[in-house]
Design an enzyme around this catalytic site. Structure first.
Site, PDB file in Angstrom:
ATOM      1  N   GLU A  44       0.822  -1.208   0.000  1.00 48.90           N
ATOM      2  CA  GLU A  44       0.000   0.000   0.000  1.00 48.90           C
ATOM      3  C   GLU A  44       0.860   1.263   0.000  1.00 48.90           C
ATOM      4  OE1 GLU A  44      -4.002   1.537   2.407  1.00 48.90           O
ATOM      5  OE2 GLU A  44      -2.696   0.010   3.271  1.00 48.90           O
ATOM      6  N   LYS A 113      -9.267   3.567  -2.651  1.00 49.73           N
ATOM      7  CA  LYS A 113      -9.646   2.751  -1.499  1.00 49.73           C
ATOM      8  C   LYS A 113     -11.038   3.144  -1.021  1.00 49.73           C
ATOM      9  CE  LYS A 113      -7.560   1.011   2.800  1.00 49.73           C
ATOM     10  NZ  LYS A 113      -6.388   1.140   3.696  1.00 49.73           N
ATOM     11  N   CYS A 174      -6.047  -3.493   1.610  1.00 46.62           N
ATOM     12  CA  CYS A 174      -5.754  -3.626   3.037  1.00 46.62           C
ATOM     13  C   CYS A 174      -7.004  -3.766   3.899  1.00 46.62           C
ATOM     14  CB  CYS A 174      -4.904  -2.453   3.501  1.00 46.62           C
ATOM     15  SG  CYS A 174      -4.139  -2.717   5.128  1.00 46.62           S
ATOM     16  N   PRO A 360      21.521   2.179  28.996  1.00 43.90           N
ATOM     17  CA  PRO A 360      21.749   2.070  30.442  1.00 43.90           C
ATOM     18  C   PRO A 360      21.364   0.660  30.889  1.00 43.90           C
ATOM     19  CG  PRO A 360      20.429   4.014  29.901  1.00 43.90           C
ATOM     20  CD  PRO A 360      20.452   3.147  28.678  1.00 43.90           C
ATOM     21  N   LEU A 361      22.338  -0.132  31.280  1.00 42.58           N
ATOM     22  CA  LEU A 361      22.124  -1.543  31.605  1.00 42.58           C
ATOM     23  C   LEU A 361      22.073  -1.691  33.120  1.00 42.58           C
ATOM     24  CD1 LEU A 361      21.821  -4.252  30.138  1.00 42.58           C
ATOM     25  CD2 LEU A 361      24.304  -4.513  30.245  1.00 42.58           C
ATOM     26  N   SER A 362      20.879  -1.915  33.663  1.00 42.17           N
ATOM     27  CA  SER A 362      20.675  -1.866  35.113  1.00 42.17           C
ATOM     28  C   SER A 362      20.919  -3.187  35.823  1.00 42.17           C
ATOM     29  CB  SER A 362      19.241  -1.416  35.412  1.00 42.17           C
ATOM     30  OG  SER A 362      18.319  -2.426  35.023  1.00 42.17           O
ATOM     31  N   GLY A 364      18.560  -5.464  35.521  1.00 45.98           N
ATOM     32  CA  GLY A 364      17.197  -5.976  35.621  1.00 45.98           C
ATOM     33  C   GLY A 364      16.733  -6.576  34.310  1.00 45.98           C
ATOM     34  N   ILE A 365      15.556  -7.172  34.330  1.00 42.12           N
ATOM     35  CA  ILE A 365      15.109  -7.946  33.179  1.00 42.12           C
ATOM     36  C   ILE A 365      14.731  -7.057  31.992  1.00 42.12           C
ATOM     37  CG2 ILE A 365      12.642  -8.071  33.740  1.00 42.12           C
ATOM     38  CD1 ILE A 365      12.926 -11.138  33.019  1.00 42.12           C
ATOM     39  N   ASP A 366      14.271  -5.807  32.230  1.00 40.75           N
ATOM     40  CA  ASP A 366      13.855  -4.948  31.123  1.00 40.75           C
ATOM     41  C   ASP A 366      15.041  -4.509  30.279  1.00 40.75           C
ATOM     42  OD1 ASP A 366      11.163  -5.093  31.751  1.00 40.75           O
ATOM     43  OD2 ASP A 366      11.260  -3.394  33.116  1.00 40.75           O
ATOM     44  N   SER A 367      16.068  -3.950  30.908  1.00 43.28           N
ATOM     45  CA  SER A 367      17.243  -3.545  30.129  1.00 43.28           C
ATOM     46  C   SER A 367      17.964  -4.767  29.579  1.00 43.28           C
ATOM     47  CB  SER A 367      18.193  -2.695  30.979  1.00 43.28           C
ATOM     48  OG  SER A 367      18.681  -3.418  32.093  1.00 43.28           O
TER      49      SER A 367
END
Length: 715
Positions: A44, A113, A174, A360-362, A364-367
């Site tokens: 499209e 469309k 679409c 920024p690597l903390s 924790g599981i998110d970073s």
């Protein structure tokens, strides 16, 4: 044996990149012709790119689209093949989202469309107007640059079909596939045998199954060939279009393209026999309905999609013959997380022309999940480079500072990460040795250029400044401070991490003797955003966020998947860690916990999010639904308290969504204020009317949870 039908999809178009989009369209036509195809369908709005947004209101966008079409019409590559191409067209001063069907330097039909996507991520009616005249057409007078090529002054514009010497082709765009009364039904009853669908459909976890079922259903009862073309890649916004082009015949998928790929052009093709469609349609009930169907105007042409005689395809196309045993490929949600955001990150990195990412690597599981997604991106780059993908290699050389004629090949994902991925652990006195070590070990496994620092002096400087100016020194709660002091001291740590992130992102390449800067990655998940459990302008404020549309529950599954899929045993330690912001002092009796701070679990947040957004529940209707779902384990009063707490926290933190980092869209309940979730950010956050009604009903309802407990004791 019938026609060789080809659908050219996976065009990784870029909004307003008219030159690049032209080159990719032309490349797809060349590939289709080389396979012997005589019909090519693209995604499209492929000429300007689907994501132009308000640029569609500019005359320049329409003008440049006509200029690109003129070049396509003039090219030798576009001769002897029917091409279905997408662009905006102004007809009688109204802007339409159109497909333009061309053949041998002529425009056969401009098909606007009819049903526009206008909810969720889409605002098509902001730019376009739907064609409201079913089965009607008008003359469209062409611009002079097109007249000079086609020698046509006017062409048909509207809801019509193309009649060739051997079949009939109809266009569906679409969203029209997703509507209850899809155009393919009436077109098929009037004898259309081949349907093209040009799409701009974004990736969402677990969404592909719905799309596949709709495509299969389109021809299961009706019969026919359905050619589905979709964009693939990031064209400049939060969405990733996940390709997966398909060809269906009589309710069966016979060919499928990749869902996630770094390829700029991918062509999906299959050889089909049109007689299969006619045999499928030879049913009395279908014939009775078809006999009374309303007529479509047919644009008659003399060319054919087949040779008119039985032929066996050559060796180069024999493998493309439709297979009766073809199985649709679905990725597990964990794989979708590994692939979708990774491809999105690659497009963003190469098109922004920056030198890499900073995270920024903390610990924790998110970073951790964000870092693993970057690792997945590096793996995809290495795989494409080892296949000899010239485009990927050229982009990798540019961002790593290698000259164009260099022999450098990014064949090792860890080595490549060491060049373009930078991580930093920003510890304070409240950080633990465990999170610091996890961050260090993960960075080593991925190969990022890692920095480990303590920022206590910076935090103390701000704290001391406040004490000097006001004469009061704030304390944490565990030190006897108030709630306001405790929150302020947490927030200043979080916000200083954002400032430090941008400084390091701008200067780390300089430290390493390179030019340019880095893009800062955020790592707040969709559930934290929904609850507002993040500090405004902290290190969740970044350039882009690959996990901002993914739930905590899915992120945990992704990390568990990554342990074996990426051979990273270090990820096990992240799964077992208690989620914590580490912004308060750790004592013998207290360790900060995210779920305790929030007053609800991440699993509960996912439920709240889906009910609020997907099922469109306010406080009272959410309570009534959860009484039925949770009533066996919680009392009505307990459920009422949970619902009220969620809406209170969501409402009072809603302002944070106005500055949310642009995030990869992956969940249907994203609270992103800027595109997807258009709601106020100043609320009566205690909802006095709604909460009072909830309390009244909760007090009157029986407590089923106690009966469940008693029954289990008896058993």
């Amino acid at each position: 044996m019938g026609h060789l039908i080809t659908v050219a999809t996976s065009l990784n178009q870029w909004a307003l990149d008219f030159q690049g989009n032209f080159e990719r369209i032309l490349a797809s036509i060349v590939i289709a012709k080389n396979r012997g195809a005589r019909l090519r369908v693209g995604p499209e709005l492929e000429i300007p790119g689907y994501g132009c947004l308000d640029h569609f209101l500019e005359g320049d966008t329409v003008l440049h689209s006509w200029e690109v079409l003129a070049k396509l019409l003039s090219s030798e590559e576009a001769v002897s093949i029917v091409c279905d191409i997408g662009m905006p067209v102004v007809h009688k001063n109204v802007i339409y989202n159109c497909r333009i069907i061309i053949h041998d330097r002529k425009i056969l039909l401009i098909r606007p469309k009819m049903w526009l996507a206008n909810d969720g991520n889409y605002r098509e009616m902001r730019y376009f107007t739907p064609w409201m005249k079913p089965r009607q057409w008008e003359d469209h007078y062409l611009p002079r640059i097109i007249q000079a090529v086609t020698k046509q002054v006017k062409v048909p514009f509207g809801d019509a079909v193309i009649s060739t010497s051997d079949t009939c082709i109809g266009v569906e765009l679409c969203e029209e596939l997703f509507t209850p009364a899809s155009p393919h039904i009436l077109m098929g009853l009037d004898g259309v045998e081949i349907f093209t669908n040009s799409s701009g459909s974004h990736h969402e976890l677990r969404k592909l199954y719905t799309r596949v079922e709709l495509i299969k259903e389109a021809t299961l009862k009706l019969g026919g060939v359905y050619l589905y073309a979709n964009q693939q890649g990031c064209d400049g916004d939060r969405l990733y279009y996940d390709g997966c082009a398909m060809i269906a015949v009589n309710g069966r998928i016979v060919a499928q393209g990749s869902q996630f790929s770094l390829n700029d052009v991918e062509v999906v093709s299959a050889t089909i026999d049109i007689e299969d469609v006619r045999a499928h349609r030879s049913k009395a009930s279908r014939s009775m309905q078809a006999a009374g169907a309303e007529r479509y105007h047919r644009i008659e042409t003399s060319f054919a999609l087949s040779s008119g005689k039985f032929e066996i395809p050559g060796d180069d196309t024999l493998a493309l013959v439709e297979r009766k045993d073809f199985e649709v490929r679905y990725h597990r949600p964990e794989e979708e997380i590994a692939l979708g955001p990774a491809c999105w990150l690659w497009d963003y990195l190469r098109r922004s022309r920056t030198q890499g990412y900073f995270l920024p690597l903390s610990g924790g599981i998110d970073s951790c999940a964000t870092a693993v997604i970057v690792h997945s991106m590096c793996r995809l780059v290495a795989e494409a480079s080892n296949r000899g993908d010239k485009s990927v290699i050229a982009d990798a050389r540019r961002m790593t500072g290698e000259p164009e004629d260099s022999s450098y090949i990014p064949s090792d994902p860890v080595e490549f990460a060491g060049r373009i991925f930078h991580s930093c652990y920003m510890g304070t006195e409240n950080s633990s040795l465990e999170t610091r070590q996890r961050a260090k070990d993960l960075a080593q496994a991925i190969g990022s250029y890692h920095v480990d620092l303590n920022m206590d002096t910076v935090v103390s400087a701000v704290r001391n400044l406040f004490a000097i100016v006001t004469g009061n020194r704030p304390q944490f709660r565990v030190q006897g401070g108030s709630g306001a002091e405790n929150l302020a001291l947490q927030n200043i740590q979080a916000r200083l991490r954002m400032v430090i992130s941008y400084m390091f992102a701008q200067l780390l390449p300089w430290v390493r003797g390179k030019n340019g800067g880095l893009l800062v990655l955020g790592s707040a998940n969709v559930d934290e955003s929904l609850r507002g459990y993040l500090t405004k302008y902290d290190c969740s404020s970044a350039d882009i966020n690959p996990i901002g549309g993914i739930s905590k529950t899915d992120l945990k599954k992704f990390i568990a998947y990554g342990v074996n899929a990426f051979n990273m045993p270090i990820l096990e330690s992240f799964l077992n860690a208690v989620p914590t912001a580490e912004l308060e002092p750790i004592t013998e009796t207290y360790v900060q916990s995210d779920e305790a701070d929030m007053g609800m679990t991440y699993d509960e947040l996912s439920v709240f999010g889906r009910l609020r957004k997907v099922e469109k529940c306010g406080p009272y209707s959410m309570f009534t639904k959860l009484v039925l779902e949770w009533g066996s384990v919680l009392s009505p009063v307990q459920i009422a308290e949970k619902v009220k707490l969620f809406f209170f926290e969501h409402a009072r933190n809603r302002h944070k969504m106005t500055t949310l980092t642009p995030a990869y869209h992956a969940e249907s309940y994203s609270p992103d204020d800027n595109r997807f979730d258009l709601r106020p950010f100043l609320y009566p956050s205690r909802f006095p009317w709604q909460f009072r009604k909830i309390d009244e009903v909760a007090a009157a309802l029986p407590d089923r949870s106690q009966k469940t407990v008693d029954r289990k004791k008896t058993e």
